[in-house]
Design a protein around this motif. Sequence first.
Motif, PDB file in Angstrom:
ATOM      1  N   GLU A  89       0.830  -1.205   0.000  1.00 50.09           N
ATOM      2  CA  GLU A  89       0.000   0.000   0.000  1.00 50.09           C
ATOM      3  C   GLU A  89       0.866   1.258   0.000  1.00 50.09           C
ATOM      4  OE1 GLU A  89      -2.880   0.042   3.165  1.00 50.09           O
ATOM      5  OE2 GLU A  89      -3.390  -2.093   2.920  1.00 50.09           O
ATOM      6  N   GLY A 136      -3.294   3.805   8.096  1.00 49.25           N
ATOM      7  CA  GLY A 136      -1.991   4.211   8.628  1.00 49.25           C
ATOM      8  C   GLY A 136      -0.784   3.566   7.952  1.00 49.25           C
ATOM      9  N   LEU A 137      -0.887   2.278   7.663  1.00 53.74           N
ATOM     10  CA  LEU A 137       0.261   1.577   7.092  1.00 53.74           C
ATOM     11  C   LEU A 137       0.619   2.127   5.712  1.00 53.74           C
ATOM     12  CD1 LEU A 137       1.221  -2.088   7.127  1.00 53.74           C
ATOM     13  CD2 LEU A 137       0.468  -1.185   4.939  1.00 53.74           C
ATOM     14  N   ASN A 288      -9.140  -4.342   3.637  1.00 54.44           N
ATOM     15  CA  ASN A 288      -9.054  -4.652   5.066  1.00 54.44           C
ATOM     16  C   ASN A 288      -7.889  -3.910   5.704  1.00 54.44           C
ATOM     17  OD1 ASN A 288     -11.050  -6.705   4.704  1.00 54.44           O
ATOM     18  ND2 ASN A 288      -9.419  -7.941   3.803  1.00 54.44           N
ATOM     19  N   ASN A 290      -5.694  -4.090   9.119  1.00 59.08           N
ATOM     20  CA  ASN A 290      -5.442  -4.871  10.318  1.00 59.08           C
ATOM     21  C   ASN A 290      -6.153  -6.219  10.398  1.00 59.08           C
ATOM     22  OD1 ASN A 290      -3.644  -4.329  12.591  1.00 59.08           O
ATOM     23  ND2 ASN A 290      -4.390  -2.236  12.392  1.00 59.08           N
ATOM     24  N   ARG A 298      -4.927 -12.548  -3.100  1.00 57.20           N
ATOM     25  CA  ARG A 298      -4.074 -11.642  -2.327  1.00 57.20           C
ATOM     26  C   ARG A 298      -2.626 -12.150  -2.309  1.00 57.20           C
ATOM     27  NH1 ARG A 298      -3.398  -6.614   0.587  1.00 57.20           N
ATOM     28  NH2 ARG A 298      -2.198  -7.111   2.450  1.00 57.20           N
ATOM     29  N   HIS A 339       3.317  -8.297   4.293  1.00 53.39           N
ATOM     30  CA  HIS A 339       2.682  -8.388   2.961  1.00 53.39           C
ATOM     31  C   HIS A 339       3.686  -8.657   1.842  1.00 53.39           C
ATOM     32  CE1 HIS A 339       0.006  -5.345   5.269  1.00 53.39           C
ATOM     33  NE2 HIS A 339      -0.115  -6.568   5.752  1.00 53.39           N
ATOM     34  N   HIS A 375       3.801  -4.095  12.072  1.00 49.02           N
ATOM     35  CA  HIS A 375       2.870  -2.993  12.327  1.00 49.02           C
ATOM     36  C   HIS A 375       1.695  -3.367  13.203  1.00 49.02           C
ATOM     37  CE1 HIS A 375       4.464  -0.054   9.332  1.00 49.02           C
ATOM     38  NE2 HIS A 375       4.892  -1.163   8.750  1.00 49.02           N
ATOM     39  N   THR A 376       1.646  -4.586  13.673  1.00 53.27           N
ATOM     40  CA  THR A 376       0.456  -4.943  14.439  1.00 53.27           C
ATOM     41  C   THR A 376       0.687  -6.131  15.365  1.00 53.27           C
ATOM     42  OG1 THR A 376      -1.885  -5.525  14.297  1.00 53.27           O
ATOM     43  CG2 THR A 376      -0.465  -6.441  12.596  1.00 53.27           C
ATOM     44  N   ASN A 482       7.064   5.726  14.568  1.00 57.01           N
ATOM     45  CA  ASN A 482       6.533   6.325  13.342  1.00 57.01           C
ATOM     46  C   ASN A 482       6.633   7.840  13.352  1.00 57.01           C
ATOM     47  OD1 ASN A 482       3.739   4.001  12.717  1.00 57.01           O
ATOM     48  ND2 ASN A 482       5.898   3.888  12.255  1.00 57.01           N
ATOM     49  N   TYR A 571     -11.179  -2.362  18.062  1.00 53.02           N
ATOM     50  CA  TYR A 571     -10.106  -2.035  19.006  1.00 53.02           C
ATOM     51  C   TYR A 571      -9.877  -0.523  19.108  1.00 53.02           C
ATOM     52  CZ  TYR A 571      -6.227  -0.998  15.711  1.00 53.02           C
ATOM     53  OH  TYR A 571      -5.415  -0.433  14.770  1.00 53.02           O
ATOM     54  N   GLU A 670      -3.212  -0.667  19.547  1.00 45.72           N
ATOM     55  CA  GLU A 670      -2.809   0.203  18.430  1.00 45.72           C
ATOM     56  C   GLU A 670      -1.283   0.226  18.393  1.00 45.72           C
ATOM     57  OE1 GLU A 670      -3.658   1.392  15.429  1.00 45.72           O
ATOM     58  OE2 GLU A 670      -5.210   2.737  16.221  1.00 45.72           O
ATOM     59  N   ALA A 671      -0.713  -0.271  17.304  1.00 41.11           N
ATOM     60  CA  ALA A 671       0.744  -0.392  17.266  1.00 41.11           C
ATOM     61  C   ALA A 671       1.397   0.979  17.483  1.00 41.11           C
ATOM     62  CB  ALA A 671       1.187  -0.996  15.947  1.00 41.11           C
ATOM     63  N   SER A 672       0.950   1.969  16.740  1.00 41.68           N
ATOM     64  CA  SER A 672       1.488   3.322  16.925  1.00 41.68           C
ATOM     65  C   SER A 672       0.374   4.350  16.806  1.00 41.68           C
ATOM     66  CB  SER A 672       2.569   3.610  15.872  1.00 41.68           C
ATOM     67  OG  SER A 672       2.807   4.996  15.781  1.00 41.68           O
ATOM     68  N   GLY A 673      -0.279   4.352  15.633  1.00 40.33           N
ATOM     69  CA  GLY A 673      -1.159   5.448  15.297  1.00 40.33           C
ATOM     70  C   GLY A 673      -0.292   6.541  14.691  1.00 40.33           C
TER      71      GLY A 673
HETATM   72  O1  B1N Z   1       0.041   0.676  10.787  1.00 35.84           O
HETATM   73  C1  B1N Z   1       0.278   2.018  11.184  1.00 35.84           C
HETATM   74  C2  B1N Z   1       0.175   2.157  12.697  1.00 35.84           C
HETATM   75  O2  B1N Z   1       0.331   3.511  13.043  1.00 35.84           O
HETATM   76  C3  B1N Z   1      -1.168   1.628  13.184  1.00 35.84           C
HETATM   77  O3  B1N Z   1      -1.183   1.621  14.593  1.00 35.84           O
HETATM   78  C4  B1N Z   1      -1.388   0.208  12.664  1.00 35.84           C
HETATM   79  O4  B1N Z   1      -2.674  -0.237  13.035  1.00 35.84           O
HETATM   80  C5  B1N Z   1      -1.255   0.185  11.147  1.00 35.84           C
HETATM   81  C6  B1N Z   1      -3.107  -5.625   7.155  1.00 35.84           C
HETATM   82  C7  B1N Z   1      -2.555  -3.529   8.200  1.00 35.84           C
HETATM   83  N1  B1N Z   1      -0.990  -2.309  11.125  1.00 35.84           N
HETATM   84  N2  B1N Z   1      -1.357  -3.312  10.304  1.00 35.84           N
HETATM   85  C8  B1N Z   1      -2.010  -2.779   9.307  1.00 35.84           C
HETATM   86  C9  B1N Z   1      -3.036  -2.871   7.094  1.00 35.84           C
HETATM   87  C10 B1N Z   1      -3.551  -3.572   6.012  1.00 35.84           C
HETATM   88  C11 B1N Z   1      -3.584  -4.937   6.046  1.00 35.84           C
HETATM   89  O5  B1N Z   1      -4.062  -5.633   5.007  1.00 35.84           O
HETATM   90  C12 B1N Z   1      -2.597  -4.924   8.228  1.00 35.84           C
HETATM   91  N3  B1N Z   1      -2.076  -1.470   9.466  1.00 35.84           N
HETATM   92  C13 B1N Z   1      -1.438  -1.180  10.590  1.00 35.84           C
HETATM   93  C14 B1N Z   1       1.627   2.438  10.674  1.00 35.84           C
HETATM   94  O6  B1N Z   1       2.644   1.804  11.365  1.00 35.84           O
END
Ligand code: B1N
Length: 840
Positions: A89, A136-137, A288, A290, A298, A339, A375-376, A482, A571, A670-673
Amino acid sequence: QTVPNPVLECKPIIQVEDDRTGLSIEALKRGFLDNLFYVQGKFSGIATKNDCYMALAYTVRDRLFKRWVDTAETYTKNGSRTVCYLSAEFLMGPHLGNNLINLGIYDQVKQAIEELGLDFYELLEQEEEPGLGNGGLGRLAACYLDSMASLEIPSLGYGIRYEFGIFEQKIQDGWQVEITDKWLRFGNPWDVARPEWSVEVKLGGHTESYVDENDRYRVRWIPFQVVKGIPYDTPILGYKVNTANTLRLWAAEAPESFDFEAFNSGDYVKAVQAKMTSENLSKVLYPNDNVSQGKKLRLAQQIFFVSCSLQDMIRIMKGQKIPLEKFHEKFVIQLNDTHPSIAVAELMRLLVDEYGMEWEQAWEITTKAFAYTNHTLLPEALEKWPLGLFGELLPRHLQIIYEINGRFLDDVRIKFPDDFDRLKRMSLIDESGERYIRMANLACVGSFAINGVAQLHTELLQKDVLHDFYEMYPEKFNNKTNGITPRRFMVLSNPRLCELIDSKIGNTWIKNLHELRQLEAFAEDVEFRHKFRQIKQAIKQDLAEYIKAKNGIDVDANSLFDIQAKRFHEYKRQHLNALHIITLYNRIKANPNIDITPRTFLFGGKAAPGYYIAKLTIKLINSIGEVVNRDPDVRGRLKVVFLEDYSVKFAQRVYPAADLSEQISTAGKEASGTGNMKFALNGALTIGTLDGANVEIREEVGEENFFLFGLTAEEVYAKKAQGYDPMYYYNRDPELKLAIDRISSGFFSHGDANLFKPLLDTLLHRDEYMLLADYRSYIECQEQVSQAYRDVENWTRMAILNVARMGKFSSDRSISDYCEDIWQIQPVKIELSEYLQTDV
Ligand code: B1N
């Protein structure tokens, strides 16, 4: 009879001169009209708004190509070490405004466009943003590209050019409805196809072993299908430097030779079907956030962009005559979550199978090339692929993973003899039930560095999710909190606040965000506070007008703007925010003359289309709004507005308008936000839990300038271990009980007592995210917020201190840390060559 001829009519203003990329107002105007004519083929009389946007985009593009070409040339000549940021992404947001800022020509271009009689902001607004990410990611990847370019770090972003990005959200009768995002409908002026660098990716089929001419045992993969990847390049400008790096996104196509057999046998339709199957690979972004869905398409997307990117790196090395043995010296590859983690097996396959390298040497190179960012911590987001599905699509990779695993488990046995449970937990294959490939384990084994995205998150990774890997390889683990780019999230989105800041401390803070500290002194300056407040007020007024136009709701710009903008997920607890609204409403109903601080509650965000509870939460918020907004007892003191179709473009309007930022996730989830950072940098105060980067934000801004509530991560675990019972809280807190009962009675759903039952059931019977445990603490904290907001001067003081102390959260700081601790890479200055130099 003669037909009016636009070519002849416009002739006087399209004379071709020797310099078509000048930056004077006149040159910009001429460039715009040239592009309107030559690119859009329109004269101004019939040009649409979009034609004008396109003409402007091309005018800006023309003025950055020099930097782009010279950057590529410099890197090529120097054979520069390069960061490859692999991400499924990239949530870039609109390019036009950002490019104007980074080129340093925003004001000139604005003037030129206005002199042509056009509305500059309307043209900026016209851009269809590439929504190639969920939240966020994906946005983090975009901020990091901006910072890498600004810090003059040679880098390539690699990902997928989805034809349909994140869906467009419509709200119908309070429910989310998804519309496909046809972002390429009117063409994309920012990317350039490079079909000459296309590559092929194999899928499916089977493998065969053979003995090569040197008597070596080798494996050959006979694929079922071959897909072609075509790279599309977008320039990524650094801020006020000459660097223009590249974001390279892959689009899938059928190879020319697709399904020859079907063609020859005359089955034209079948052959075209095979072509369609290939193109499906880059068709749509999985919506999706998280969670991992475990779909074969995929996985196919992942191997597709990963293989394309690795082959592209090898092509670049060949072009620069660098031997393949130096792969890890030329490139460092950052894996944005798991990913792209199939890259570990794919690089091994390329080196061993395609280039005949010995396993040991290939493994040495691979494990020196990759670094992995987690990230999670959410278990449902950890990617694992059913072994059968994996083997069908990637038979050779499955063998390679077995080989990696065999050797890895030998290492584990040596370090931890006789610890059989540990072997089971660390194996790349989960064999506890149905067998799965564990992608996080592959990423950990194949990488030389592993990082979390905030201090607390990294600690929890080491303690919990990746504990075994931490014990195995403690030296690999590190934290990289982050950050966000101040260019997009201040300079572009909040020009008024920037002007005020610049007037006091100059504008070098944009490159060195720590300089904002100098604003601390002005927190005590009455006049500065007054101006600061006026600006916030004006921005809130703008948003209020936008809301009036879009939602038809009157909101009071003097009320406290309380905003929660992020993906909908249990969450993240948007429903806890909703319980607060209901609580205030219930207090008003019980005592209509109660003295309360007027608030406007704003929500924005999308729910994954298949996530029923998240969608029901959106419906709940809209339903509460319907009742609260029209109840005469409320007398306009509370307003609830759902902001449809939250996006990067829209976010840029929202962050600057907030008084209060809601960062209320269950601690440890929340890993970071990063939204938390964007709000605070724009002068909002935070109400939040000790979760993710909130912990560090509070540390920086000072505990007296942060509204803290709720259980800590440790308390959450302890409470769960004791056997958490949400009913305990429900039965003991009358306000909580009333809030929940109001929902369940059908009060907000026209008497329908069933509508929200699934949501309430999750709360009362399991409450996985401990809303009920945190409710009272949240309500009390919100009372402090309401009190604090009444002390206008002190609120402003706190807001200014938040801005002044956010320096740490620039993505420039994050990227410098990655460069020093992980990537071992230095900046490369780009000198612009003589020819075609611009005139400023
Ligand atoms: O990544 C962000 C963090 O700031 C957020 O806390 C965190 O929730 C976010 C599968 C994710 N983690 N995992 C995903 C996204 C898409 C997917 O298909 C997982 N997104 C986060 C940046 O570090």
